[in-house]
Design a protein around this motif. Structure first.
Motif, short mmCIF file in Angstrom:
data_model
loop_
_atom_site.label_atom_id
_atom_site.label_comp_id
_atom_site.label_asym_id
_atom_site.label_seq_id
_atom_site.Cartn_x
_atom_site.Cartn_y
_atom_site.Cartn_z
N THR A 140 1.08 -1.27 -0.15
CA THR A 140 0.06 0.08 0.14
C THR A 140 0.82 1.11 0.10
N GLY A 141 0.35 2.44 -0.24
CA GLY A 141 1.04 3.67 -0.17
C GLY A 141 1.35 4.35 1.17
N TYR A 142 0.81 3.40 2.20
CA TYR A 142 1.04 4.12 3.72
C TYR A 142 2.37 4.23 3.84
N ARG A 143 3.51 3.34 3.76
CA ARG A 143 4.63 3.55 4.22
C ARG A 143 5.57 4.40 3.37
N ASN A 144 5.06 4.58 2.18
CA ASN A 144 5.98 5.63 1.30
C ASN A 144 5.39 7.03 1.85
N ARG A 145 3.98 7.36 2.10
CA ARG A 145 3.64 8.50 2.54
C ARG A 145 4.21 8.91 3.86
N ARG A 146 4.38 7.87 4.72
CA ARG A 146 5.23 7.96 6.07
C ARG A 146 6.62 8.54 5.80
N ALA A 147 7.19 7.85 4.95
CA ALA A 147 8.69 8.13 4.67
C ALA A 147 9.03 9.42 3.93
N ARG A 148 7.86 9.94 3.01
CA ARG A 148 7.85 11.24 2.38
C ARG A 148 7.57 12.16 3.43
N THR A 149 6.69 12.21 4.50
CA THR A 149 6.38 13.18 5.34
C THR A 149 7.55 13.40 6.30
N PHE A 150 8.34 12.08 6.66
CA PHE A 150 9.53 12.21 7.48
C PHE A 150 10.84 13.11 6.75
N ALA A 151 10.98 12.77 5.47
CA ALA A 151 12.06 13.52 4.78
C ALA A 151 11.53 14.78 4.41
N ARG A 152 10.42 15.15 4.52
CA ARG A 152 10.15 16.66 3.87
C ARG A 152 10.27 17.74 5.23
N ARG A 153 9.73 16.91 6.57
CA ARG A 153 10.14 17.62 7.67
C ARG A 153 11.49 17.89 8.23
N ARG A 154 12.16 17.13 7.58
CA ARG A 154 13.65 17.15 7.94
C ARG A 154 14.38 17.70 6.65
N ASP A 155 13.98 18.01 5.61
CA ASP A 155 14.60 18.49 4.58
C ASP A 155 15.79 17.73 4.00
N TYR A 156 15.30 16.42 3.72
CA TYR A 156 16.20 15.30 3.12
C TYR A 156 15.79 15.08 1.72
N PRO A 157 16.52 14.97 0.75
CA PRO A 157 16.57 14.57 -0.63
C PRO A 157 15.78 13.31 -0.68
N GLU A 158 14.80 13.33 -1.65
CA GLU A 158 13.98 12.19 -1.67
C GLU A 158 14.31 11.27 -2.95
N ILE A 159 14.46 9.92 -2.79
CA ILE A 159 14.69 8.99 -3.72
C ILE A 159 13.77 8.02 -3.93
N GLY A 160 13.31 7.90 -5.34
CA GLY A 160 12.35 6.63 -5.82
C GLY A 160 13.07 5.71 -6.37
N ALA A 161 12.80 4.36 -6.18
CA ALA A 161 13.34 3.35 -6.82
C ALA A 161 12.46 1.98 -6.67
N SER A 162 13.03 0.89 -7.44
CA SER A 162 11.93 -0.13 -7.68
C SER A 162 12.34 -1.46 -6.62
N ASP A 163 13.58 -1.57 -6.08
CA ASP A 163 13.98 -2.35 -5.16
C ASP A 163 13.50 -3.85 -5.89
N ALA A 164 13.80 -3.78 -7.24
CA ALA A 164 13.55 -5.16 -8.03
C ALA A 164 14.49 -6.19 -7.65
N HIS A 165 13.80 -7.41 -7.41
CA HIS A 165 14.64 -8.54 -7.49
C HIS A 165 14.44 -9.63 -8.61
N TYR A 166 13.44 -9.03 -9.56
CA TYR A 166 13.08 -9.75 -10.74
C TYR A 166 13.12 -8.84 -11.84
N LEU A 167 13.78 -9.32 -13.13
CA LEU A 167 14.13 -8.05 -14.43
C LEU A 167 12.96 -7.61 -14.51
#
Length: 251
Positions: A140-167
Motif C-alpha cells: 500500500t502507499g502508507y509506508r511511502n507516505r510516512r517516509a515522504r513526510t519524514f523526509a520533508r519535515r527534515r529537509d532530506y533529498p527524496e529518492i524513488g526506486a524499484s527495489d527489484a529482485h526480478y527483471l
C-alpha cells in the motif's frame, strides 16, 4: 541560464549476487537500457562484487556506472551509493552512515520504518544523505507516505526506486536527477556518477514511476522468505552445504 539535464536512475536493484535476487548484471543492464533508464545501481545484500562489475560494464550499454550495496546494519538496512568497498554489516546504523561517507559515498535510507523488510526505525535516523520515499515494492502507499513526510519535515533529498529482485520490476520506480552542466561537463555524455551524487545531495531529484503490481510483490516476498528460511536451516546443520550460498557471509 543553462538548462538542467535529467537522468533517470534506479538506485535500488538486486542481482543474482543477492540471496533473493535472480538475474545476472548483464541482463539487468541490457533491460535498463532498453526501457530508457540512464543508469541502474546494483545494491545486493552485503555484497558489492557484482555491483562494481556492473558499474564498470555500464558504459558498454550506454549507462552511467554507479556502484552500491545494501548494508545490513544493526538497526536495519542502508543503501551505500557510490562506494567501491562494502561497509561491514552488523554495525550501528549511524556508524555505518559515517563509514559510507568516509568511503566517498552517500547514505540513503531504503523503505524506512518497514520492520518486515528491515527498515530502520525513526529513532535511529539521526542523519542521512537521502530517504527512499517511494519504494515500488510496498503493498500500500502508507509506508511511502510516512517516509515522504519524514523526509520533508527534515529537509532530506527524496529518492524513488524499484527495489527489484526480478527483471520485469527494474525501473518500475526511479529517480529523475537534474544535473547542471558546467565547463568541464558540458553535455550529458560528460556527466558521471559523481555529478549525479552531487545533484542528489543538493536535492535536485524527482520521483517517477509506479508501484509494482501486488501479485508480483507477493511472489517476490514469498520467494525471498523461503530462501531465507532455507538458509537459516542449512547454515545450522553440520555437513550440509549452506543454501543459498550467497547468504553465507563467513566466506
Amino acid at each position: 541560464m543553462t538548462s538542467q539535464i535529467p537522468f533517470a536512475i534506479d538506485f535500488h536493484v538486486h542481482s543474482d549476487d543477492s540471496y533473493d535476487g535472480h538475474e545476472p548484471i548483464e541482463l539487468i543492464l541490457e533491460h535498463a537500457a532498453d526501457i530508457g533508464l540512464d543508469g541502474v545501481v546494483i545494491t545486493d545484500h552485503d555484497e558489492i562484487g557484482e555491483s562494481l562489475r556492473a558499474a564498470e560494464l555500464a558504459p558498454e550499454y550506454g549507462l552511467v556506472g554507479i556502484p552500491g550495496v545494501e548494508v545490513s546494519t544493526r538497526h536495519g538496512h542502508l543503501l551505500a551509493i557510490g562506494v567501491e568497498q562494502r561497509p561491514d554489516p552488523g554495525q550501528p546504523f549511524m556508524q555505518t552512515v559515517d563509514t559510507v561517507r568516509e568511503l566517498g559515498g552517500i547514505a540513503i535510507v531504503p523503505h524506512p520504518f518497514q520492520r518486515s523488510r528491515h527498515g530502520v526505525r525513526k529513532r535511529h535516523i539521526k542523519d542521512a544523505d537521502a530517504i527512499e520515499t517511494y519504494n515500488s515494492m510496498v503493498f500500500t502507499g502508507y509506508r511511502n507516505r510516512r517516509a515522504r513526510t519524514f523526509a520533508r519535515r527534515r529537509d532530506y533529498p527524496e529518492i524513488g526506486a524499484s527495489d527489484a529482485h526480478y527483471l520485469p520490476n527494474v525501473g518500475k520506480a526511479y529517480t529523475e536527477i537534474l544535473v547542471s552542466p558546467n565547463a568541464s561537463n558540458p553535455t550529458k555524455a560528460d556527466i558521471d556518477g559523481d555529478d549525479l551524487v552531487d545533484a542528489i545531495l543538493e536535492g535536485r531529484t524527482q520521483i517517477r514511476g509506479k508501484r509494482t503490481p501486488i501479485h508480483k510483490s507477493t511472489v517476490q516476498y514469498a520467494k525471498g522468505a523461503v530462501r531465507k528460511s532455507t538458509y537459516l536451516l542449512t547454515s545450522r546443520a553440520p555437513l550440509i552445504p549452506t543454501v543459498p550460498a550467497s547468504m553465507d557471509r563467513s566466506r
